[in-house]
Design a protein around this motif. Structure first.
Motif, short mmCIF file in Angstrom:
data_model
loop_
_atom_site.label_atom_id
_atom_site.label_comp_id
_atom_site.label_asym_id
_atom_site.label_seq_id
_atom_site.Cartn_x
_atom_site.Cartn_y
_atom_site.Cartn_z
N GLU A 116 0.84 -1.21 0.00
CA GLU A 116 0.00 0.00 0.00
C GLU A 116 0.87 1.25 0.00
O GLU A 116 0.60 2.22 -0.72
N VAL A 117 1.94 1.23 0.79
CA VAL A 117 2.87 2.35 0.83
C VAL A 117 3.54 2.54 -0.52
O VAL A 117 3.62 3.66 -1.05
N LEU A 118 4.04 1.46 -1.11
CA LEU A 118 4.76 1.55 -2.38
C LEU A 118 3.85 2.01 -3.51
O LEU A 118 4.28 2.77 -4.39
N ASN A 119 2.61 1.56 -3.51
CA ASN A 119 1.67 2.02 -4.54
C ASN A 119 1.39 3.51 -4.40
O ASN A 119 1.24 4.22 -5.40
N THR A 120 1.32 4.00 -3.16
CA THR A 120 1.13 5.43 -2.94
C THR A 120 2.33 6.21 -3.44
O THR A 120 2.20 7.24 -4.12
N VAL A 121 3.53 5.72 -3.12
CA VAL A 121 4.76 6.38 -3.59
C VAL A 121 4.77 6.42 -5.13
O VAL A 121 5.12 7.44 -5.73
N ALA A 122 4.37 5.32 -5.75
CA ALA A 122 4.36 5.26 -7.22
C ALA A 122 3.42 6.31 -7.81
O ALA A 122 3.70 6.89 -8.87
N ARG A 123 2.29 6.58 -7.12
CA ARG A 123 1.32 7.53 -7.65
C ARG A 123 1.75 8.98 -7.47
O ARG A 123 1.42 9.83 -8.29
N VAL A 124 2.45 9.27 -6.38
CA VAL A 124 2.72 10.68 -6.06
C VAL A 124 4.15 11.13 -6.37
O VAL A 124 4.42 12.33 -6.35
N ALA A 125 5.05 10.19 -6.65
CA ALA A 125 6.46 10.56 -6.81
C ALA A 125 6.68 11.54 -7.95
O ALA A 125 7.51 12.44 -7.86
N GLN A 126 5.93 11.40 -9.04
CA GLN A 126 6.16 12.23 -10.23
C GLN A 126 5.65 13.67 -10.06
O GLN A 126 5.97 14.53 -10.87
N THR A 127 4.88 13.91 -9.01
CA THR A 127 4.42 15.28 -8.77
C THR A 127 5.46 16.00 -7.89
O THR A 127 6.41 15.40 -7.41
N ASP A 128 5.24 17.29 -7.68
CA ASP A 128 6.10 18.06 -6.78
C ASP A 128 5.41 18.34 -5.46
O ASP A 128 5.83 19.20 -4.69
N ALA A 129 4.36 17.60 -5.16
CA ALA A 129 3.61 17.84 -3.93
C ALA A 129 4.46 17.55 -2.71
O ALA A 129 5.20 16.57 -2.67
N PRO A 130 4.36 18.40 -1.67
CA PRO A 130 5.07 18.10 -0.42
C PRO A 130 4.49 16.86 0.23
O PRO A 130 3.27 16.63 0.17
N ILE A 131 5.34 16.06 0.84
CA ILE A 131 4.92 14.78 1.41
C ILE A 131 5.39 14.69 2.85
O ILE A 131 6.54 15.03 3.16
N LEU A 132 4.53 14.21 3.72
CA LEU A 132 4.88 13.95 5.12
C LEU A 132 4.88 12.45 5.34
O LEU A 132 3.87 11.78 5.10
N ILE A 133 6.02 11.91 5.79
CA ILE A 133 6.15 10.48 6.07
C ILE A 133 6.11 10.31 7.58
O ILE A 133 6.91 10.90 8.30
N THR A 134 5.17 9.51 8.06
CA THR A 134 5.04 9.29 9.50
C THR A 134 5.32 7.83 9.83
O THR A 134 5.24 6.96 8.97
N GLY A 135 5.61 7.59 11.07
CA GLY A 135 5.88 6.22 11.52
C GLY A 135 6.86 6.21 12.67
O GLY A 135 7.57 7.19 12.91
N GLU A 136 6.90 5.10 13.38
CA GLU A 136 7.80 4.97 14.52
C GLU A 136 9.26 5.02 14.07
O GLU A 136 9.56 4.83 12.88
N SER A 137 10.15 5.24 15.01
CA SER A 137 11.58 5.23 14.71
C SER A 137 11.99 3.85 14.20
O SER A 137 11.53 2.82 14.71
N GLY A 138 12.84 3.85 13.17
CA GLY A 138 13.36 2.59 12.66
C GLY A 138 12.49 1.91 11.64
O GLY A 138 12.76 0.77 11.25
N THR A 139 11.42 2.56 11.16
CA THR A 139 10.53 1.91 10.19
C THR A 139 10.97 2.12 8.74
O THR A 139 10.39 1.53 7.83
#
Length: 453
Positions: free
Chosen positions: A155-178
């Protein structure tokens, strides 16, 4: 087609001309009723709308119109136009479903970039939503550093694939070490900026007093001890991506300065009066709950909505245990070559690893596997080898074969020597593999008289 809604004829004319010059079809209307009549008949690609239409400057008209158009066009992005002093209205609008906001007076370049970004994201989301398999993603994207194929990771990788080509700012959340930094690298590698630099900044390690110098640079003589010109991180990232890690650690006074850069993509170098323009993709990461920090008054709400345009949440390792065998084997294979061994993880070792909680997530798994390989000296790692090398801080019961006991100092010395051999004396890599700081590793090298030329 872009729908512009504004009661000021001069604003409508300027926006219409600007957008048409940049290849967009434009329809302009002057009032909320006209806007509603239009969206009842047509579905625009994007709506650009003012917040006030009468003498009332509360912004309530704009909020009401936003909610109404979202009923008819729930998937159409809406960009709000507001004065800088009324950003709290824009924040309310973002909560109500707006895509983004721009402030008056606007920068034409920033406005067009925001519109283009919104249209691209809207177009991507309307394409086939069927998720690709890991094999399909690997054939189209640079995901080679990311290991695993669980449903949550896909699910994460499919989201990255959809948004990577844009210049939209992205916030990545998650616990330390993920693995937030790896996701940031993947976003950059798969973007149009992939051939340019990605500049990484750990905001938790930047002091308040040095923030402007570190991020924006300074000229010689700008302050005491400024003996040389310094190029800031944003300048280094020009044309590429800047990755701002540990965003939740940023001091409130520094948040204001960062917000201005994200808003206008301009800043002033310390000691210079003219603004510097940059073209930078913003990717942020945090292991904190920013919305809770906002509620506690520790994080600016307007900055939160500025960086939170697209959020990618990385699940903890305990939420994707099916990825542990792939990760563990990957880390073990990276250790091959020590003493000429080929490394294999036995089924009992894999079973044990999948049962462990790993509060430190992937980083903890990596350290445990590498430590076990270094200390055991075996080609086939089993569960008892893993158990011997589990740190007591994990809370696990450590069962040790009394016949394999070594003095702790000797065990530590051998582990360090093997790690130094594996990484050819690279202090940073050895320290990371052993879970030590560089300073702590240097102390141990001196303690045991270890030399590596």
């Amino acid at each position: 087609m872009v729908l512009v809604v504004d009661d000021d004829i001069a604003v409508r004319s300027m926006l219409s001309l600007l957008l048409r010059q940049n290849g967009f079809e434009v329809t302009v209307v002057a009032s909320p009723p006209e806007a509603m009549e239009h969206v009842r008949r047509y579905t625009p690609e994007l709506i650009l709308m003012d917040m006030n239409y009468t003498a009332d400057t509360s912004g309530e008209e704009g909020i009401t119109l936003l909610k109404q158009v979202k009923i008819f066009c729930p998937d159409v992005p809406v960009i709000l136009i507001t004065a800088w002093g009324s950003i709290h209205l824009a924040v309310r609008g973002m909560k109500a479903g707006a895509f983004d906001f721009i402030t008056k007076p606007w920068s034409n370049e920033t406005l067009v970039a925001t519109v283009r970004r919104a249209v691209e994201l809207s177009s991507n989301s309307q394409k086939s939503v069927a998720n690709s398999s890991r094999v399909e993603l690997n054939s189209k994207f640079h995901f080679e550093k990311i290991v695993g194929q669980s449903a949550k990771l896909m699910e994460v990788l499919n989201t990255v694939a959809r948004v990577a080509q844009t210049d939209a700012p992205i916030l990545i959340t998650g616990e330390s070490g993920t693995g937030k930094e790896l996701i940031a690298e993947a976003i950059h590698a798969n973007s149009r900026r992939g051939s340019e630099s990605i500049v990484k900044v750990n905001l938790g390690g930047v002091s308040q007093s040095l923030f402007e110098s570190e991020m924006f640079g300074h000229k010689k003589g700008a302050f005491t001890d400024a003996y040389h010109d310094r190029i800031g991180r944003f300048s280094l990232a020009n044309g590429g991506t800047i990755f701002l890690d540990e965003l939740g650690e940023l001091d409130l006074s520094c948040q204001v300065k960062l917000l201005r850069v994200l808003q206008e993509q301009t800043f002033e170098v310390l000691g210079e009066s003219r603004p510097t323009k940059v073209d930078v993709r913003i990717v942020c990461a945090t292991n904190k709950d920013l919305s809770q920090l906002v509620a506690n008054g520790l994080f600016r709400e307007d900055l939160f909505y500025r960086v939170n345009l697209i959020t990618i949440h990385l699940p903890a390792l305990r939420e994707r245990p099916e990825d542990i065998p792939f990760l563990a084997k990957h880390f073990a294979q990276n250790m091959q070559g020590v003493d000429g061994r080929s490394i294999e993880l036995g089924s009992s070792a894999i079973d044990l690893l999948q049962r462990l909680p790993f509060p430190g997530n992937i980083r903890e798994l990596k350290n445990l596997v590498e430590r076990t390989v270094l200390v055991s000296g075996k080609s086939v790692i089993e569960d008892e080898d893993i158990t011997r090398n589990m740190p007591s801080a994990s809370g696990a019961v450590v069962e040790v074969d009394s016949g394999a006991l070594l003095p702790l100092d000797e065990m530590e010395r051998k582990m360090i020597v093997r790690a130094m051999e594996l990484y050819s004396g690279n202090i940073s890599k050895v320290a990371d593999a052993l879970g030590l700081s560089r300073a702590a590793l240097y102390r141990r090298l001196e303690k045991y008289g270890i030399r590596f030329d």
